[in-house]
Design an enzyme around this catalytic site. Structure first.
Site, PDB file in Angstrom:
ATOM      1  N   LYS A  80       0.872  -1.081  -0.136  1.00 55.45           N
ATOM      2  CA  LYS A  80       0.157   0.206  -0.213  1.00 55.45           C
ATOM      3  C   LYS A  80       0.942   1.386   0.053  1.00 55.45           C
ATOM      4  O   LYS A  80       0.521   2.404  -0.726  1.00 55.45           O
ATOM      5  CB  LYS A  80      -0.861  -0.348   0.988  1.00 55.45           C
ATOM      6  CG  LYS A  80      -1.930  -1.010   1.123  1.00 55.45           C
ATOM      7  CD  LYS A  80      -2.718  -1.516   2.331  1.00 55.45           C
ATOM      8  CE  LYS A  80      -3.737  -2.502   2.074  1.00 55.45           C
ATOM      9  NZ  LYS A  80      -4.611  -2.965   3.370  1.00 55.45           N
TER      10      LYS A  80
ATOM     11  N   GLN B 160      -4.968  -2.220   9.650  1.00 53.29           N
ATOM     12  CA  GLN B 160      -4.717  -3.349   8.864  1.00 53.29           C
ATOM     13  C   GLN B 160      -5.442  -4.524   9.749  1.00 53.29           C
ATOM     14  O   GLN B 160      -5.180  -4.810  10.672  1.00 53.29           O
ATOM     15  CB  GLN B 160      -3.233  -3.661   8.698  1.00 53.29           C
ATOM     16  CG  GLN B 160      -3.004  -4.928   7.745  1.00 53.29           C
ATOM     17  CD  GLN B 160      -3.536  -4.698   6.180  1.00 53.29           C
ATOM     18  OE1 GLN B 160      -3.657  -3.630   5.685  1.00 53.29           O
ATOM     19  NE2 GLN B 160      -3.739  -5.822   5.752  1.00 53.29           N
TER      20      GLN B 160
ATOM     21  N   ASP C 192     -11.247   2.209   3.796  1.00 45.78           N
ATOM     22  CA  ASP C 192     -11.381   0.644   3.686  1.00 45.78           C
ATOM     23  C   ASP C 192     -12.863   0.385   3.288  1.00 45.78           C
ATOM     24  O   ASP C 192     -13.322  -0.723   3.016  1.00 45.78           O
ATOM     25  CB  ASP C 192     -11.164  -0.054   4.988  1.00 45.78           C
ATOM     26  CG  ASP C 192      -9.922  -0.704   4.682  1.00 45.78           C
ATOM     27  OD1 ASP C 192      -9.405  -1.171   3.541  1.00 45.78           O
ATOM     28  OD2 ASP C 192      -9.198  -1.014   5.774  1.00 45.78           O
TER      29      ASP C 192
HETATM   30  N1  GUN Z   1      -6.608  -7.401   5.668  1.00 46.13           N
HETATM   31  C1  GUN Z   1      -7.031  -8.109   4.548  1.00 46.13           C
HETATM   32  N2  GUN Z   1      -7.695  -7.251   3.726  1.00 46.13           N
HETATM   33  C2  GUN Z   1      -7.792  -6.101   4.230  1.00 46.13           C
HETATM   34  C3  GUN Z   1      -8.308  -4.929   3.670  1.00 46.13           C
HETATM   35  O1  GUN Z   1      -8.818  -4.829   2.784  1.00 46.13           O
HETATM   36  N3  GUN Z   1      -8.295  -3.691   4.728  1.00 46.13           N
HETATM   37  C4  GUN Z   1      -7.794  -3.902   5.763  1.00 46.13           C
HETATM   38  N4  GUN Z   1      -7.756  -2.880   6.606  1.00 46.13           N
HETATM   39  N5  GUN Z   1      -7.282  -5.104   6.376  1.00 46.13           N
HETATM   40  C5  GUN Z   1      -7.257  -6.181   5.336  1.00 46.13           C
END
Ligand code: GUN
Length: 295
Positions: A52, A96, A119
């Protein structure tokens, strides 16, 4: 059969985001900024957050990662989220997941400022999305709709079957595709582990989305001739013919299903890149909206 090439679509969308970032940065004298909270030492989570950060850099955005100990308390994590909520220099915030067992994920998600919730996991964003109001939409479902749009796949009146009812893919995607208007208007069936006569339902699908996390689950006899197939799954399976000793496969048995399809996503290189670019798109949207007031 044509491939729904997510890498290509994501690169095109990134170009649009780059020009938005550039215009916004010149207007506001700083770059849009994504903050990520990373709790503990899970290697997969570290690697996702790294990706990211790289994605942000690629489109000219800033990112900041708050690395917190796996032993942080619920109160400590809530304090961290609240301080980022109040930080005017941050436009988007993700925590996350998964979090360590002792932490209450839902409470943390609900602490995030909905206007910074890139998200799209906050109940306010989920509710607004379901009602067709402006909202931040979760990255994977948003990316899938963008992918179908990029390849001009007609949606209106189509039978769409979604396999898997997770909060982050199946449920929001079923909602998005059934919304009124362009990029919606599908007749959607949401299937799950308790669905009866699954093959009969999947064989009706003009658009079949597999998002249940079971490698190679969808076989040729479950798919209508000419269907569009979107594969959200990604799992490692052992394979002695590759150097690494494993292969990445989706929830769809690509080898046998692809010849029946009009379009199908590859794994990897289909939904994955679209999910990543959606987070950037949401961060840009959140930055733009901050200057317009709350959503
Ligand atoms: N863990 C796995 N996929 C995601 C996601 O799309 N966002 C977040 N914050 N954690 C994740």
């Amino acid at each position: 059969m044509k491939l729904l090439d997510g890498k290509m679509a994501a690169e095109a969308i990134k170009k649009d985001i780059m020009s938005d970032v550039d215009r916004w940065s010149r207007e506001f004298g700083r770059k849009p900024r994504l903050a990520a909270i990373l709790v503990g030492d899970d290697p997969a989570s570290h690697s996702y957050v790294k990706s990211k950060e790289n994605d942000c850099r690629q489109v000219g955005m800033e990112s900041i990662v708050y690395k917190l100990s796996a032993t942080i308390s619920q109160e400590g994590l809530i304090e961290c989220v609240k301080s980022i909520n109040e930080d005017d220099g941050v436009d988007g915030l993700i925590v996350q997941l998964p979090l360590p067992e002792h932490l209450n994920e839902q409470e943390i998600i609900e602490t995030i400022d909905p206007d910074k919730d890139v998200d799209g996991f906050h109940p306010l964003n989920v509710g607004r999305m379901v009602m067709g109001l402006p909202s931040l939409v979760a990255a994977t479902p948003g990316g899938i709709v963008d992918l179908l749009d990029y390849f001009h796949i007609p949606l209106q009146g189509k039978e769409c079957v979604v396999l898997g009812r997770s909060n982050i893919v199946g449920k929001p995607l079923a909602n998005l595709l059934s919304r009124k208007g362009y990029r919606g208007d599908c007749t959607v069936t949401l299937c799950h582990s308790r669905t009866l006569h699954l093959e009969e339902i999947t064989r009706r699908a003009d658009i079949l989305v597999a998002a249940m996390g079971q490698p190679l689950f969808v076989k040729a006899d479950m798919v209508k001739e000419g269907a569009v197939v979107v594969d959200v799954g990604i799992s490692r399976v052992e394979n002695k013919n590759t150097k690494s000793g494993y292969k990445l496969v989706g929830d769809v048995d690509f080898e046998e299903v692809a010849p029946r399809c009009s379009y199908i996503t590859p794994v990897p290189g289909g939904v994955g890149p679209m999910t990543r670019v959606s987070l950037l798109k949401n961060t840009m949207l959140a930055a733009m909206r901050r200057n317009l007031g709350p959503i």
